[in-house]
Design an enzyme around this catalytic site. Structure first.
Site, mmCIF file in Angstrom:
data_model
loop_
_atom_site.group_PDB
_atom_site.id
_atom_site.type_symbol
_atom_site.label_atom_id
_atom_site.label_comp_id
_atom_site.label_asym_id
_atom_site.label_seq_id
_atom_site.Cartn_x
_atom_site.Cartn_y
_atom_site.Cartn_z
ATOM 1 N N ASP A 105 33.649 31.862 39.596
ATOM 2 C CA ASP A 105 33.881 33.291 39.442
ATOM 3 C C ASP A 105 35.077 33.631 40.341
ATOM 4 O O ASP A 105 35.459 32.839 41.200
ATOM 5 C CB ASP A 105 32.623 34.049 39.880
ATOM 6 C CG ASP A 105 32.844 35.545 39.903
ATOM 7 O OD1 ASP A 105 33.334 36.086 38.897
ATOM 8 O OD2 ASP A 105 32.547 36.167 40.941
ATOM 9 N N ASP A 156 36.177 37.427 41.654
ATOM 10 C CA ASP A 156 35.932 38.488 42.642
ATOM 11 C C ASP A 156 34.642 38.231 43.422
ATOM 12 O O ASP A 156 33.583 38.082 42.833
ATOM 13 C CB ASP A 156 35.816 39.842 41.928
ATOM 14 C CG ASP A 156 37.077 40.204 41.163
ATOM 15 O OD1 ASP A 156 37.920 40.899 41.728
ATOM 16 O OD2 ASP A 156 37.217 39.772 40.002
ATOM 17 N N ASP A 206 28.861 34.598 42.819
ATOM 18 C CA ASP A 206 28.227 35.417 43.861
ATOM 19 C C ASP A 206 27.279 36.467 43.322
ATOM 20 O O ASP A 206 26.684 37.210 44.097
ATOM 21 C CB ASP A 206 29.321 36.122 44.679
ATOM 22 C CG ASP A 206 30.076 37.139 43.835
ATOM 23 O OD1 ASP A 206 29.944 38.348 44.095
ATOM 24 O OD2 ASP A 206 30.795 36.740 42.905
#
Length: 222
Positions: free
Chosen positions: A9, A11, A171
């Site tokens: 991922d 961001d 995250d």
């Protein structure tokens, strides 16, 4: 060699982009005569793409954006954010070293993000990371967005790697749920943009930051 591909991922996993996203959201809100949000408030709204972020930001100001108005505000947000992609955005600890390390081992590396592909590529170029990355799949690339498995499977198809030989590192619930749906092992990184603690996302392993990734991968191999 395992994994043969790592899907990251963007961001909250590789970059801290909250300051620039918050600036852009607040420029949009203020242009509509609304009170700005705190960076902390914006942080919890990130992860499901810009349209969802805009909807959440207005909802926090008791405005339900629907239909054409939601589309218009999302387009305005895109216009604003494209001018602020890298003003205050920084790499998270370990990002450059980890990408270089795995690229050097012959592992394929992909970015799978709900952020638009063009914006993602511009940020990767800015930090001189693009040469270390084999594939970028963004929220507007085509496949259904995370938490659906489609984006991850699309990246693996591009790189010709089966799900059993891949690993997702993210995250947020969207990342880990997408990995589970795709049959891909996952590692959750602490400190991202989610109100849910990384340890509760249901990943195979949780790490403090990217510097712990090699050890976590060694554990998963066993």
């Amino acid at each position: 060699l395992w994994p043969r591909a790592i899907l990251f991922d963007l961001d909250g996993t590789l970059i801290d982009s909250v300051p620039d996203i918050a600036t852009s959201v607040n420029l949009l809100l203020v242009s509509e005569g609304l009170v700005p949000l705190t960076v902390h408030e914006v942080r919890s709204m990130i992860g499901h793409g810009i349209a969802k972020l805009v909807k959440r930001a207005f909802k926090a100001r008791d405005i339900a954006l629907e239909g054409a108005r939601h589309v218009a505000m999302t387009e305005r947000m895109m216009d604003i954010y494209k001018d602020h992609l890298t003003d205050q955005t920084v790499l998270l600890s370990g990002t450059e070293d980890i990408l270089r390390h795995y690229q050097g081992t012959g592992c394929r590396v992909a970015i799978v993000t709900n952020k638009p592909e063009g914006f993602s590529r511009e940020i990767l170029d800015h930090f001189e990371l693009s040469a270390m990355i084999d594939c970028v799949v963004g929220g507007d690339t085509g496949p259904e967005r995370k938490p659906a498995p489609d984006m991850l499977l699309h990246a693996l198809k591009q790189m010709k790697v089966p799900a059993s030989d891949a690993l997702m590192v993210g995250d947020s619930p969207a990342d880990i749920d997408a990995a589970r749906a795709a049959g891909i092992k996952s590692i959750a990184v602490h400190g991202g943009y989610t109100p849910v603690p990384a340890s509760e996302l249901g990943a195979d392993i949780t790490i403090k930051d990217l510097n712990e990734l090699p050890d976590a991968i060694a554990q998963l191999k066993h």
